[in-house]
Design a protein around this motif. Structure first.
Motif, PDB file in Angstrom:
ATOM      1  N   ILE A 132      37.426  71.021  54.669  1.00 55.87           N
ATOM      2  CA  ILE A 132      37.690  69.668  54.146  1.00 55.87           C
ATOM      3  C   ILE A 132      36.863  68.659  54.951  1.00 55.87           C
ATOM      4  N   PRO A 133      36.517  67.523  54.369  1.00 52.43           N
ATOM      5  CA  PRO A 133      35.833  66.501  55.164  1.00 52.43           C
ATOM      6  C   PRO A 133      36.771  65.902  56.214  1.00 52.43           C
ATOM      7  N   ALA A 134      36.216  65.539  57.361  1.00 50.93           N
ATOM      8  CA  ALA A 134      37.027  64.960  58.439  1.00 50.93           C
ATOM      9  C   ALA A 134      37.408  63.515  58.141  1.00 50.93           C
ATOM     10  N   PHE A 135      36.767  62.907  57.148  1.00 53.96           N
ATOM     11  CA  PHE A 135      37.161  61.563  56.707  1.00 53.96           C
ATOM     12  C   PHE A 135      37.910  61.710  55.401  1.00 53.96           C
ATOM     13  N   THR A 136      39.228  61.634  55.486  1.00 57.85           N
ATOM     14  CA  THR A 136      40.061  61.677  54.292  1.00 57.85           C
ATOM     15  C   THR A 136      41.441  61.163  54.683  1.00 57.85           C
ATOM     16  N   PHE A 137      42.343  61.162  53.721  1.00 55.36           N
ATOM     17  CA  PHE A 137      43.714  60.721  53.954  1.00 55.36           C
ATOM     18  C   PHE A 137      44.527  61.920  54.465  1.00 55.36           C
ATOM     19  N   ALA A 138      45.489  61.664  55.332  1.00 54.13           N
ATOM     20  CA  ALA A 138      46.287  62.740  55.950  1.00 54.13           C
ATOM     21  C   ALA A 138      46.943  63.655  54.917  1.00 54.13           C
ATOM     22  N   ALA A 139      47.141  63.173  53.692  1.00 53.83           N
ATOM     23  CA  ALA A 139      47.735  64.013  52.647  1.00 53.83           C
ATOM     24  C   ALA A 139      46.878  65.241  52.348  1.00 53.83           C
TER      25      ALA A 139
ATOM     26  N   VAL B 123      47.906  72.627  54.754  1.00 51.95           N
ATOM     27  CA  VAL B 123      48.952  73.226  55.593  1.00 51.95           C
ATOM     28  C   VAL B 123      50.124  73.687  54.719  1.00 51.95           C
ATOM     29  N   HIS B 124      50.486  72.846  53.765  1.00 52.91           N
ATOM     30  CA  HIS B 124      51.604  73.154  52.863  1.00 52.91           C
ATOM     31  C   HIS B 124      51.333  74.449  52.086  1.00 52.91           C
ATOM     32  N   ALA B 125      50.060  74.687  51.767  1.00 55.58           N
ATOM     33  CA  ALA B 125      49.684  75.898  51.016  1.00 55.58           C
ATOM     34  C   ALA B 125      49.474  77.092  51.954  1.00 55.58           C
ATOM     35  N   ASP B 126      49.941  76.976  53.209  1.00 53.88           N
ATOM     36  CA  ASP B 126      49.827  78.066  54.196  1.00 53.88           C
ATOM     37  C   ASP B 126      48.384  78.402  54.532  1.00 53.88           C
ATOM     38  N   CYS B 127      47.513  77.404  54.434  1.00 61.23           N
ATOM     39  CA  CYS B 127      46.112  77.600  54.792  1.00 61.23           C
ATOM     40  C   CYS B 127      45.798  76.768  56.038  1.00 61.23           C
ATOM     41  N   VAL B 128      44.595  76.956  56.555  1.00 52.89           N
ATOM     42  CA  VAL B 128      44.189  76.293  57.790  1.00 52.89           C
ATOM     43  C   VAL B 128      42.975  75.401  57.494  1.00 52.89           C
ATOM     44  N   PRO B 129      43.111  74.097  57.716  1.00 52.24           N
ATOM     45  CA  PRO B 129      41.964  73.227  57.441  1.00 52.24           C
ATOM     46  C   PRO B 129      40.878  73.341  58.507  1.00 52.24           C
ATOM     47  N   VAL B 130      39.626  73.323  58.069  1.00 50.41           N
ATOM     48  CA  VAL B 130      38.464  73.278  58.965  1.00 50.41           C
ATOM     49  C   VAL B 130      37.716  71.986  58.609  1.00 50.41           C
TER      50      VAL B 130
ATOM     51  N   ASN C 103      44.616  61.639  64.536  1.00 53.98           N
ATOM     52  CA  ASN C 103      46.058  61.421  64.345  1.00 53.98           C
ATOM     53  C   ASN C 103      46.740  62.543  63.544  1.00 53.98           C
ATOM     54  N   TRP C 104      45.943  63.523  63.100  1.00 51.72           N
ATOM     55  CA  TRP C 104      46.558  64.632  62.348  1.00 51.72           C
ATOM     56  C   TRP C 104      47.026  65.693  63.329  1.00 51.72           C
ATOM     57  N   GLU C 105      47.965  65.342  64.169  1.00 49.20           N
ATOM     58  CA  GLU C 105      48.397  66.277  65.218  1.00 49.20           C
ATOM     59  C   GLU C 105      49.033  67.526  64.626  1.00 49.20           C
ATOM     60  N   PHE C 106      49.551  67.409  63.402  1.00 48.39           N
ATOM     61  CA  PHE C 106      50.225  68.544  62.760  1.00 48.39           C
ATOM     62  C   PHE C 106      49.285  69.701  62.467  1.00 48.39           C
ATOM     63  N   ILE C 107      47.950  69.483  62.500  1.00 45.90           N
ATOM     64  CA  ILE C 107      47.046  70.627  62.261  1.00 45.90           C
ATOM     65  C   ILE C 107      46.613  71.272  63.576  1.00 45.90           C
TER      66      ILE C 107
END
Ligand SMILES: *Cc1c(COP(=O)(O)O)cnc(C)c1O
Length: 395
Positions: free
Chosen positions: A84-91, A97-104, A340-344
């Motif tokens: 995913i791009p590093a510039f986007t909305f936290a959603a 994450v919700h889909a059990d995947c890992v964002p890069v 600020n996306w500490e959840f990832i």
């Protein structure tokens, strides 16, 4: 105009929505699967698919829900990596994450678009899917992205939440990848308060998304998708219940014919303000890429050689003039700043995106604004920059 315009006020919902809302209030028929056919949500899906030129559309509770269902319907293994791009909305990382995947995360340049070199470097064999977020309606080089993904057989999901009406080589954004997702949240081109929709030509994908969105038992029969696809997935998928209800569809449907006007007004407003800001030596609005016809309802611009202190002073000066400018990286807990996306979990730093976020300014520019409003906004921003940099130069 002596007063700052309200940049958050919405345009009225078309009057024609009223009769249908009245009918729904009278009958209480709010659930999309009660009517045997032609429920407002089903009609919205038909009309939106026709508007986009896709075979299928599925209306859901938000764009985030659409992104989640799109990823789930790709049948990725648990912990699959999604670029995913590093510039986007936290959603967006949230949907991953919700889909059990890992964002890069991929670097984004000072023009708010994906850095294609970094994208290609990170598109390694362990990447299972790519989720392109056209953040603030800025389109990255989709020719390069689609070609790179096609070569590697990697599916592309488009987050087109802010790109309704945007074109790339005359093709609608949201139809370039395998599946496109849109938002009807109030700050987007169509306002239903909340809501989302996904579009695709892939029957197998949409069948899964329909079932998981909450078409339990045989409610899928109310979707115009090939029945073999549904038969294959019946009882095999969890039900996440992310359906849209009829009142939302009643608010959305009469806005579809308004999109063309909103897009052309939004673009004209944006381009006029961009011209004004570019006439200041202190400000810079990056140009769109050549194949891109934009549909903006906000404007982003960069500050030329402002220190962090000057940036904060500039924001205060715009506030004094009644125009709310946010610099993505400097406001506390901004949901568009990747740190600020500490959840990832901890991420490698992305210096290019970080530098952009510390410098890029964001101002809403809803299409309903009139010329006096635009002049007020542009003057306030230019004067604020002058007040900060003019003083600094004189000192
Ligand atoms: C608004 C937005 C979203 C989230 O949309 P919701 O409908 O609120 O879930 C996702 N991505 C982008 C780029 C957005 O602008």
């Amino acid at each position: 105009m002596t007063h700052a315009p309200n940049l958050y006020a919405a345009e009225p919902i078309p009057e024609s929505a009223r009769a249908e809302i009245d009918r729904l209030l009278t009958t209480g028929d709010l659930f999309r699967y009660t009517a045997p056919e032609d429920a407002p949500v089903a009609l919205l899906e038909k009309e939106f698919a026709a508007f986009m030129g896709t075979k299928f559309a599925l209306a859901v509770s938000s764009c985030s829900a659409a992104l989640f269902l799109a990823l789930k319907s790709l049948n990725l293994p648990r912990n699959a990596k999604v670029l995913i791009p590093a510039f986007t909305f936290a959603a967006v990382p949230s949907a991953v994450v919700h889909a059990d995947c890992v964002p890069v995360l991929v670097e984004v340049g000072e023009n708010y678009r994906i850095d294609i070199t970094d994208f290609e470097n990170k598109l390694t064999s362990d990447i299972s899917a790519v989720l392109i977020s056209h953040m603030r309606g800025h389109t990255s080089d989709m020719d390069a992205i689609i070609a790179l993904c096609r070569d590697r057989n990697i599916p592309v999901v488009e987050d087109a939440a802010h790109s309704l009406g945007t074109l790339w080589h005359d093709q609608k954004i949201g139809t370039l990848g395998k599946v496109g997702c849109f938002s009807f949240q109030s700050y987007k081109m169509i306002n239903a308060g909340e809501g989302g929709i996904l579009v695709t030509d892939d029957a197998d994908l949409v069948a899964q998304a329909v079932i998981m969105s909450g078409a339990y038992e045989h409610n899928w029969k109310k979707h115009p998708v090939l029945h073999e696809a549904f038969g294959k997935w019946q009882n095999k998928l969890p039900l996440y219940n992310l359906r849209m209800q009829n009142l939302s569809a009643a608010v959305i449907r009469p806005q579809i014919p308004e999109v063309a006007r909103r897009v052309s007004d939004g673009r004209a407003n944006h381009d006029w303000v961009a011209g004004e800001l570019n006439s200041s030596p202190f400000l810079h609005v990056p140009a769109a890429l050549a194949p891109e016809t934009r549909a903006p309802d906000s404007i982003q611009f960069n500050l030329n050689d402002f220190s962090e202190t000057e940036t904060m002073a500039f924001v205060a000066e715009t506030q004094n003039r009644g125009v709310s400018v946010q610099v993505f990286g400097t406001t506390k807990n901004n949901a568009r700043a990747f740190w600020n996306w500490e959840f990832i979990g901890p991420q490698p730093d992305l210096p290019q995106t970080r530098a952009m976020l510390m410098n890029a300014c964001d101002v809403r520019l809803p299409p309903r604004l009139q010329h006096d409003d635009l002049r007020y906004i542009a003057t306030a921003i230019k004067d604020a920059a002058q007040a900060v940099k003019g003083t600094a130069q004189a000192a």
